[in-house]
Scaffold this motif. Structure first.
Motif, PDB file in Angstrom:
ATOM      1  N   ALA A   1       0.843  -1.206   0.000  1.00 12.42           N
ATOM      2  CA  ALA A   1       0.000   0.000   0.000  1.00 12.42           C
ATOM      3  C   ALA A   1       0.874   1.250   0.000  1.00 12.42           C
ATOM      4  N   MET A   2       1.887   1.280   0.881  1.00 15.51           N
ATOM      5  CA  MET A   2       2.735   2.470   0.974  1.00 15.51           C
ATOM      6  C   MET A   2       3.636   2.623  -0.244  1.00 15.51           C
ATOM      7  N   LEU A   3       4.097   1.477  -0.771  1.00 16.30           N
ATOM      8  CA  LEU A   3       4.981   1.535  -1.934  1.00 16.30           C
ATOM      9  C   LEU A   3       4.204   1.807  -3.216  1.00 16.30           C
ATOM     10  N   GLY A   4       2.875   1.656  -3.161  1.00 13.82           N
ATOM     11  CA  GLY A   4       2.069   1.818  -4.367  1.00 13.82           C
ATOM     12  C   GLY A   4       2.399   0.761  -5.398  1.00 13.82           C
ATOM     13  N   SER A   5       2.634  -0.452  -4.913  1.00 13.71           N
ATOM     14  CA  SER A   5       3.068  -1.514  -5.817  1.00 13.71           C
ATOM     15  C   SER A   5       2.219  -2.764  -5.608  1.00 13.71           C
ATOM     16  N   ASP A   6       2.373  -3.690  -6.521  1.00 10.86           N
ATOM     17  CA  ASP A   6       1.815  -5.012  -6.290  1.00 10.86           C
ATOM     18  C   ASP A   6       2.635  -5.668  -5.185  1.00 10.86           C
ATOM     19  N   GLY A   7       2.100  -6.709  -4.603  1.00 13.07           N
ATOM     20  CA  GLY A   7       2.856  -7.397  -3.563  1.00 13.07           C
ATOM     21  C   GLY A   7       2.202  -8.708  -3.194  1.00 13.07           C
ATOM     22  N   ARG A   8       2.983  -9.558  -2.595  1.00 10.29           N
ATOM     23  CA  ARG A   8       2.475 -10.863  -2.150  1.00 10.29           C
ATOM     24  C   ARG A   8       2.894 -11.077  -0.706  1.00 10.29           C
ATOM     25  N   VAL A   9       1.926 -11.386   0.140  1.00  6.97           N
ATOM     26  CA  VAL A   9       2.180 -11.608   1.561  1.00  6.97           C
ATOM     27  C   VAL A   9       2.091 -13.103   1.835  1.00  6.97           C
ATOM     28  N   ALA A  10       3.141 -13.656   2.368  1.00 11.34           N
ATOM     29  CA  ALA A  10       3.144 -15.065   2.752  1.00 11.34           C
ATOM     30  C   ALA A  10       3.138 -15.146   4.270  1.00 11.34           C
ATOM     31  N   THR A  11       2.133 -15.812   4.798  1.00 12.50           N
ATOM     32  CA  THR A  11       2.011 -15.925   6.242  1.00 12.50           C
ATOM     33  C   THR A  11       1.365 -17.264   6.574  1.00 12.50           C
ATOM     34  N   SER A  12       0.890 -17.422   7.781  1.00 14.58           N
ATOM     35  CA  SER A  12       0.207 -18.659   8.135  1.00 14.58           C
ATOM     36  C   SER A  12      -0.945 -18.336   9.063  1.00 14.58           C
ATOM     37  N   CYS A  13      -1.879 -19.236   9.107  1.00  7.86           N
ATOM     38  CA  CYS A  13      -3.067 -19.062   9.943  1.00  7.86           C
ATOM     39  C   CYS A  13      -2.644 -19.073  11.419  1.00  7.86           C
ATOM     40  N   GLY A  14      -3.069 -18.042  12.150  1.00  2.59           N
ATOM     41  CA  GLY A  14      -2.718 -17.976  13.565  1.00  2.59           C
ATOM     42  C   GLY A  14      -3.423 -19.030  14.397  1.00  2.59           C
ATOM     43  N   CYS A  15      -4.416 -19.665  13.827  1.00  3.05           N
ATOM     44  CA  CYS A  15      -5.187 -20.689  14.538  1.00  3.05           C
ATOM     45  C   CYS A  15      -4.657 -22.088  14.253  1.00  3.05           C
TER      46      CYS A  15
END
Lengths: 131, 54
Positions: free
Chosen positions: A80-94
């Motif tokens: 959002a801040m970079l004004g770019s595309d992006g991919r977030v890799a994370t995992s379910c906290g549950c």
């Protein structure tokens, strides 16, 4: 930021040609204003939101770089801040299952799941690292 | 422990996009005032006791 990581106080001082103590004082001033969060003990930057200075379970690939968000909110905040595309890799906290979120053209690609906020807003800064 | 708040991924994205739209690397960047932050949250429908800032 320098390339892929946040700078240490000594590196900022060297880049600016000023004393490291002056940089540390500036870091503390910014931390007092909640612009930075510093590491306890070293006084180095821990968070320059949305970025984390240390690896976190919110890896963000944007503009050809890997960086880390402090939480899912910050992770989405990086493209959002970079004004770019992006991919977030994370995992379910549950359940721990891998999750991926993708930002393309200023929008979030359809994604399943929910985002959990544990701490009420008025208490966020009481312990921002926990938050 | 209280349950907290649950957002859809799309609402979380809209929150992140609104929150971080002003580029913090820009010298003219400044923190939002409390009132501005409250207005931002309200625009996203994030209201109620959980989202109250004071």
């Amino acid at each position: 930021m320098s390339g892929r990581r946040l700078l240490l106080a000594a590196e900022v001082a060297s880049a600016l040609g000023v004393d490291t103590g002056e940089v540390r004082a500036a870091f503390e001033h910014l931390a007092a204003g909640r612009v930075l969060v510093l590491q306890q003990g070293t006084g180095e930057i821990l968070m320059a939101n949305p970025f984390s200075a240390v690896p976190m379970p919110f890896a963000v690939h944007a503009r050809g770089h890997l960086s880390f968000g402090n939480c899912i909110w910050d992770a989405l905040g990086i493209p959002a801040m970079l004004g770019s595309d992006g991919r977030v890799a994370t995992s379910c906290g549950c359940c721990g299952l891998a999750m991926e979120l993708e930002v393309r053209g200023g929008a979030l690609a359809p994604a399943a799941g929910v985002v959990h906020f544990a701490v009420p807003a008025r208490h966020w800064w009481e312990d921002i690292v926990f938050t | 422990m209280p349950r907290g708040a649950l957002l859809s991924p799309d609402t979380a994205w809209r929150l992140a996009a609104a929150w971080y739209a002003p580029d913090r690397r820009h010298p003219a960047w400044r923190r939002r005032t409390l009132e501005e932050t409250e207005a931002l949250l309200a625009e996203l429908g994030l209201t109620g006791d959980f989202w109250a800032l004071r």
